[in-house]
Enzyme design. Sequence first.
Site, mmCIF file in Angstrom:
data_model
loop_
_atom_site.group_PDB
_atom_site.id
_atom_site.type_symbol
_atom_site.label_atom_id
_atom_site.label_comp_id
_atom_site.label_asym_id
_atom_site.label_seq_id
_atom_site.Cartn_x
_atom_site.Cartn_y
_atom_site.Cartn_z
ATOM 1 N N LYS A 73 0.838 -1.209 0.000
ATOM 2 C CA LYS A 73 0.000 0.000 0.000
ATOM 3 C C LYS A 73 0.869 1.253 0.000
ATOM 4 O O LYS A 73 0.574 2.220 -0.714
ATOM 5 C CB LYS A 73 -0.919 -0.002 1.237
ATOM 6 C CG LYS A 73 -2.039 -1.036 1.156
ATOM 7 C CD LYS A 73 -2.775 -1.212 2.487
ATOM 8 C CE LYS A 73 -3.798 -2.345 2.373
ATOM 9 N NZ LYS A 73 -4.462 -2.688 3.625
ATOM 10 N N GLN A 93 -5.163 -1.928 9.682
ATOM 11 C CA GLN A 93 -4.948 -3.200 8.999
ATOM 12 C C GLN A 93 -5.519 -4.351 9.834
ATOM 13 O O GLN A 93 -5.277 -4.443 11.035
ATOM 14 C CB GLN A 93 -3.432 -3.401 8.761
ATOM 15 C CG GLN A 93 -3.083 -4.642 7.967
ATOM 16 C CD GLN A 93 -3.581 -4.615 6.530
ATOM 17 O OE1 GLN A 93 -3.686 -3.559 5.913
ATOM 18 N NE2 GLN A 93 -3.901 -5.772 5.987
ATOM 19 N N ASP A 110 -11.419 2.164 3.819
ATOM 20 C CA ASP A 110 -11.704 0.733 3.638
ATOM 21 C C ASP A 110 -13.188 0.488 3.349
ATOM 22 O O ASP A 110 -13.547 -0.586 2.848
ATOM 23 C CB ASP A 110 -11.364 -0.041 4.919
ATOM 24 C CG ASP A 110 -9.985 -0.686 4.888
ATOM 25 O OD1 ASP A 110 -9.536 -1.052 3.791
ATOM 26 O OD2 ASP A 110 -9.391 -0.831 5.970
HETATM 27 N N1 GUN Z 1 -6.732 -7.221 5.741
HETATM 28 C C1 GUN Z 1 -6.949 -7.927 4.604
HETATM 29 N N2 GUN Z 1 -7.558 -7.156 3.689
HETATM 30 C C2 GUN Z 1 -7.722 -5.942 4.249
HETATM 31 C C3 GUN Z 1 -8.278 -4.714 3.785
HETATM 32 O O1 GUN Z 1 -8.760 -4.570 2.667
HETATM 33 N N3 GUN Z 1 -8.257 -3.680 4.666
HETATM 34 C C4 GUN Z 1 -7.739 -3.799 5.916
HETATM 35 N N4 GUN Z 1 -7.763 -2.741 6.711
HETATM 36 N N5 GUN Z 1 -7.212 -4.918 6.376
HETATM 37 C C5 GUN Z 1 -7.204 -5.981 5.547
#
Ligand code: GUN
Length: 291
Positions: A53, A97, A120
């Site tokens: 990211k 996350q 998200d």
């Molecule tokens: N863990 C796995 N996929 C995601 C996601 O799209 N967002 C977040 N915050 N955590 C994750």
Amino acid sequence: MAQRLDGKALAQAVRTDVRQEITAWRDAGHRPPMLKVVLIGDHPASAAYVRGKEKDAAEVGIDTETLRYPESIAEDELLDVVQALNADAAVDGVLVQLPLPDHINEQRVIHAIDPAKDVDGFHPENMGRLLIGDPAFIPATPYGILEMLKRSDIATEGQRAVIVGRSNIVGKPMAALLLQRTANATVTVCHSRTRNLSAHTQAADILVAAVGRAGFITADMVKEGAVVIDVGINRVDDPSRERGYRLVGDVDFEPVAEKAGWITPVPGGVGLMTRAMLLVNTLHAAKQHAG
Ligand code: GUN
């Protein structure tokens, strides 16, 4: 033999669009969008996602900072971190996350994020907005899948879409998106208690696999010419690899690719689109935030 839906090329195209939009935004006198990521513990897969990211954000001109805390952080302390990010006018997007350690209530943390910074799209306000068709942050994985279909000129109108998996992150928002009047698919959601799963998947024009089990969708479950979207990212042992494993999807790739019309590879498919759509959401957050 199925055509590949190339996540690498499609995600690059999304990033190019976002970078151009951010350049125009900066030229109009605005600061760069700012995304703050909260990473708890040292889960290797989470750390790898977060690095991905950060790299993507840097490429398009989004500022990021990752706040790292030990696995032992108390829930109240994490909620305080989220509150401080909510209150900080220099922050446009907040992403915690997942997964979180067992002693932390994930839903409580998601509820604490300001819906206007929830890039998200996991907050109940955004989920509700998505369901009723109001403007919302859309969870990046289903959003990325829809974008892949659009950019590949794959029509959803009137198509039978079958989603296998009912998670809050993928299955449920995917169903809501495909059901919207902008997509107009006929949607079925299957899960671990579905009776005669194959009868459903065999009828699918568009099949979305999001179950988290390696090779779960086999060729006999897929209709000739179907669009097969593989959301799974599963580790399987592979002694021939230096790291001892390789990544595979939920789809038994080679045999299904023989039969399908379109298919996404793993890696190099949906995962890269997920990362790209987070950038789209962060840019939208910055624009809304600036009024
Ligand atoms: N863990 C796995 N996929 C995601 C996601 O799209 N967002 C977040 N915050 N955590 C994750």
